[in-house]
Write a protein that holds these residues in place. Structure first.
Motif, PDB file in Angstrom:
ATOM      1  N   TYR A 141     -70.234 -64.542  43.804  1.00  0.00           N
ATOM      2  CA  TYR A 141     -70.580 -63.206  43.899  1.00  0.00           C
ATOM      3  C   TYR A 141     -71.580 -62.542  42.717  1.00  0.00           C
ATOM      4  O   TYR A 141     -71.108 -62.980  41.557  1.00  0.00           O
ATOM      5  CB  TYR A 141     -69.431 -62.139  43.851  1.00  0.00           C
ATOM      6  N   GLY A 142     -72.426 -61.718  43.088  1.00  0.00           N
ATOM      7  CA  GLY A 142     -73.349 -61.008  41.858  1.00  0.00           C
ATOM      8  C   GLY A 142     -73.640 -59.929  42.055  1.00  0.00           C
ATOM      9  O   GLY A 142     -73.465 -59.435  43.534  1.00  0.00           O
ATOM     10  N   THR A 143     -74.373 -59.239  41.369  1.00  0.00           N
ATOM     11  CA  THR A 143     -74.500 -57.597  41.490  1.00  0.00           C
ATOM     12  C   THR A 143     -75.991 -57.429  40.787  1.00  0.00           C
ATOM     13  O   THR A 143     -75.853 -57.574  39.700  1.00  0.00           O
ATOM     14  CB  THR A 143     -73.469 -56.676  40.843  1.00  0.00           C
ATOM     15  N   ASN A 144     -76.675 -56.626  41.526  1.00  0.00           N
ATOM     16  CA  ASN A 144     -77.952 -56.232  40.693  1.00  0.00           C
ATOM     17  C   ASN A 144     -77.626 -54.821  40.698  1.00  0.00           C
ATOM     18  O   ASN A 144     -77.233 -54.047  41.253  1.00  0.00           O
ATOM     19  CB  ASN A 144     -79.101 -56.377  41.884  1.00  0.00           C
ATOM     20  N   ILE A 145     -78.204 -54.525  39.479  1.00  0.00           N
ATOM     21  CA  ILE A 145     -77.942 -53.110  38.793  1.00  0.00           C
ATOM     22  C   ILE A 145     -79.497 -52.280  38.757  1.00  0.00           C
ATOM     23  O   ILE A 145     -80.073 -53.175  38.064  1.00  0.00           O
ATOM     24  CB  ILE A 145     -77.051 -52.869  37.525  1.00  0.00           C
ATOM     25  N   VAL A 146     -79.654 -51.381  39.174  1.00  0.00           N
ATOM     26  CA  VAL A 146     -81.123 -50.727  38.962  1.00  0.00           C
ATOM     27  C   VAL A 146     -80.781 -49.435  38.508  1.00  0.00           C
ATOM     28  O   VAL A 146     -79.834 -48.586  38.979  1.00  0.00           O
ATOM     29  CB  VAL A 146     -81.557 -50.543  40.490  1.00  0.00           C
ATOM     30  N   ILE A 147     -81.537 -49.336  37.354  1.00  0.00           N
ATOM     31  CA  ILE A 147     -81.555 -48.050  36.780  1.00  0.00           C
ATOM     32  C   ILE A 147     -82.746 -47.276  37.070  1.00  0.00           C
ATOM     33  O   ILE A 147     -83.931 -47.917  36.779  1.00  0.00           O
ATOM     34  CB  ILE A 147     -81.201 -48.408  35.011  1.00  0.00           C
ATOM     35  N   ARG A 148     -82.580 -46.108  37.360  1.00  0.00           N
ATOM     36  CA  ARG A 148     -83.795 -45.314  37.570  1.00  0.00           C
ATOM     37  C   ARG A 148     -83.939 -44.096  37.061  1.00  0.00           C
ATOM     38  O   ARG A 148     -82.856 -43.479  36.766  1.00  0.00           O
ATOM     39  CB  ARG A 148     -84.094 -45.221  39.110  1.00  0.00           C
ATOM     40  N   GLY A 149     -85.017 -43.743  36.533  1.00  0.00           N
ATOM     41  CA  GLY A 149     -85.335 -42.456  35.918  1.00  0.00           C
ATOM     42  C   GLY A 149     -86.914 -42.367  35.528  1.00  0.00           C
ATOM     43  O   GLY A 149     -87.568 -43.062  35.677  1.00  0.00           O
ATOM     44  N   THR A 150     -87.100 -41.072  34.915  1.00  0.00           N
ATOM     45  CA  THR A 150     -88.659 -40.695  34.522  1.00  0.00           C
ATOM     46  C   THR A 150     -88.899 -40.851  33.237  1.00  0.00           C
ATOM     47  O   THR A 150     -90.020 -41.006  32.767  1.00  0.00           O
ATOM     48  CB  THR A 150     -88.985 -39.296  35.205  1.00  0.00           C
ATOM     49  N   ASP A 151     -87.841 -40.715  32.409  1.00  0.00           N
ATOM     50  CA  ASP A 151     -87.854 -40.983  31.051  1.00  0.00           C
ATOM     51  C   ASP A 151     -87.818 -42.703  30.371  1.00  0.00           C
ATOM     52  O   ASP A 151     -86.585 -42.943  30.572  1.00  0.00           O
ATOM     53  CB  ASP A 151     -86.980 -40.168  30.403  1.00  0.00           C
ATOM     54  N   GLN A 152     -88.651 -43.158  29.884  1.00  0.00           N
ATOM     55  CA  GLN A 152     -88.810 -44.691  29.629  1.00  0.00           C
ATOM     56  C   GLN A 152     -87.670 -44.913  28.511  1.00  0.00           C
ATOM     57  O   GLN A 152     -86.861 -45.769  28.753  1.00  0.00           O
ATOM     58  CB  GLN A 152     -90.108 -45.175  29.111  1.00  0.00           C
ATOM     59  N   THR A 153     -87.541 -43.973  27.581  1.00  0.00           N
ATOM     60  CA  THR A 153     -86.707 -44.110  26.527  1.00  0.00           C
ATOM     61  C   THR A 153     -85.298 -44.221  26.846  1.00  0.00           C
ATOM     62  O   THR A 153     -84.129 -45.056  26.499  1.00  0.00           O
ATOM     63  CB  THR A 153     -86.789 -43.112  25.469  1.00  0.00           C
ATOM     64  N   ARG A 154     -84.811 -43.124  27.931  1.00  0.00           N
ATOM     65  CA  ARG A 154     -83.806 -43.041  28.496  1.00  0.00           C
ATOM     66  C   ARG A 154     -83.243 -44.369  29.338  1.00  0.00           C
ATOM     67  O   ARG A 154     -82.105 -45.016  29.159  1.00  0.00           O
ATOM     68  CB  ARG A 154     -83.368 -41.894  29.225  1.00  0.00           C
TER      69      ARG A 154
END
Lengths: 240, 240
Positions: free
Chosen positions: B213-226
Motif C-alpha cells: 500500500y502507498g499514498t500520494n500526497i498532493v499539496i496545492r496552493g498559490t503561495d510557493q513559500t507556504r
C-alpha cells in the motif's frame, strides 16, 4: 413504461484540478446502459460539504437512483459520509457492523485499526452497507443514494453489487454505421430518419481520418425491430 | 483576493450512454489550473433542451465563467445554440459574420454550404464568435458562457483562445510526495499539517503496487513559500 433514471456525482478536488481523470462515470454509464437504467446527468463537485449537500439533494430529488464516488477514505478530506448525513438529516457515527468488518480485515493484515481507519466505519443511521470485496471499507446506500469509493477498482466492484439489486428497465440497444461523408452531407437525411422514428435516439459523431471527413451514426433504442428498421433506412441511403 | 471561478457543462447523449469518454473536462481543468481560474463544478447533461437550459442558468448564476462542449454541429441533435438562446432570452438565427466564415471555408473546399451546414452559423443575438482554427465553424460567448465544440481538437483550440482573454488569478501550484504507507497511517499527521496550513489544499490518493500500500500526497496552493513549508513538514515525518 420508461426506464428508471439515474445520476452520477463524482466528489473530489483532484478531478477539478485536472490531476486525476475521472473514469468512474464512463464505467457507470456503460453498466447502467446494459441493464436499462438511463443515466441522465453527471456532476463533479469538490471536497466541500455545502457543494456535496446541494448536489446530493438536487440529484436525489430529480432521479430514481444516485451514485456517488469519492471521499469515503480515512483522511481529513474524506467528508462524503458527513455530507450525505447532513443532506438527509441523518446522524453519522461509527457503526458496529462496519467496525467489525474493518477490525477483522486489519486483524488479518496485522495492522492497527487506528482512529483514522475507524473513520471508514462512520455510516449515516439507517443506511445499508455496500460490500467492498477489494479493500473491505464499505460503501453505503441511504434513500436512493449509493455512496461508493473513488478508487476505480473498488468503485467498479461496488457498482456491480448495487446494480444487481435494482429494478432494471429495457437495455438500450445501440448500432453504429460508419459513413465516409462529412456530417453536413448526412444531416438532412438523418433528420428525416429521426423524425420517422421518434422512439429512437440518433447520434452523429464526425471524425477525420487521413484527411478525409467521415461520420459515425449511432442508432439507440430499446426495441430491436425499430432499431433495425432505422438502420436499414440509413444503409439504403448510405451504402457501405 | 480569491481566484475567478468556473464551471464546465458537457452536452451529449454519447457521454451518458458510455459510448464516448469525455476528455474535455480534464483538458479544461488543467488549462484553468495553469492560469489561476478555479474549476468548481462540472456537469454532463443529455441533448435535451430543458436539461441544457436549467444547467446553463444554474452554472451561469453561480460561477464567474461557464464553458460548454458539444451540440454545435450541423445535425438534428445539435441543439446547444437554441438552448443557450432560450436560457438567456436571446433570438437565435443565421448570423452574417458566421455565415461568411463558413461560406469561405466551404468555397475553398469545393463543398456546398447546404442547409444543414448553415445551422452552424446560427448564433444567439449579442454573442461574440469564438475562433475555430481547426474546422472553421465558430463557437460563441454570450454573457459569461463560452459555447464550444465537443470534438476534442476543436474544443482545445477554442479553450486556448477564450482563456487568453479572461482575467487570470494566481496559478495553483502543486507538489506531490509519494509515501509507501497506507492512507490510514498517514491520515493523522496529514490532518495536522492541513490544520497548520488552512490556506493550502492537501489531498491524499492511495494506491497499491506489487501488493504494497502507498499514498500520494498532493499539496496545492498559490503561495510557493507556504507550499514548500508544508511539504518540508510532510517530508520530515515521512522521509524518502
Amino acid at each position: 413504461m420508461s426506464n428508471p433514471t439515474a445520476a452520477m456525482l463524482v466528489i473530489g478536488d483532484e478531478i477539478l484540478s485536472g490531476r486525476t481523470r475521472d473514469s468512474n462515470t464512463n464505467y457507470l454509464a456503460k453498466a447502467l446502459t446494459d441493464v436499462g437504467i438511463d443515466l441522465k446527468e453527471a456532476r463533479v463537485v469538490s471536497d466541500d460539504q455545502s457543494a456535496i449537500v446541494a448536489a446530493v439533494k438536487a440529484l436525489s430529488d430529480a432521479y430514481d437512483h444516485v451514485f456517488t464516488s469519492g471521499g469515503i477514505g480515512p483522511t481529513h478530506d474524506d467528508i462524503t459520509a458527513d455530507a450525505i448525513g447532513a443532506a438527509f438529516g441523518a446522524h453519522v457515527g461509527v457503526r458496529d457492523d462496519a467496525r467489525a468488518l474493518l477490525q477483522a480485515h486489519y486483524d488479518r493484515a496485522g495492522t492497527t485499526l487506528n482512529e483514522a481507519r475507524l473513520r471508514m466505519a462512520r455510516i449515516p443511521d439507517g443506511a445499508a452497507l455496500i460490500d467492498n470485496p477489494v479493500s473491505t471499507a464499505p460503501g453505503f446506500t441511504i434513500k436512493n443514494v449509493n455512496v461508493m469509493a473513488g478508487v476505480p477498482s473498488v468503485f467498479e466492484a461496488m457498482v456491480a453489487s448495487v446494480i444487481s439489486k435494482l429494478a432494471h428497465g429495457a437495455p438500450l440497444l445501440s448500432e453504429n454505421w460508419r459513413i465516409m461523408r462529412g456530417e453536413g452531407d448526412v444531416a438532412a437525411p438523418l433528420a428525416q430518419i429521426a423524425a420517422d422514428h421518434p422512439d429512437l435516439s440518433l447520434g452523429s459523431y464526425p471524425f477525420q481520418k487521413d484527411g478525409a471527413y467521415g461520420t459515425n451514426i449511432v442508432i439507440r433504442g430499446t426495441d430491436q425491430t425499430r432499431v433495425a428498421a432505422a438502420m436499414a433506412q440509413l444503409q439504403a441511403l448510405f451504402p457501405a
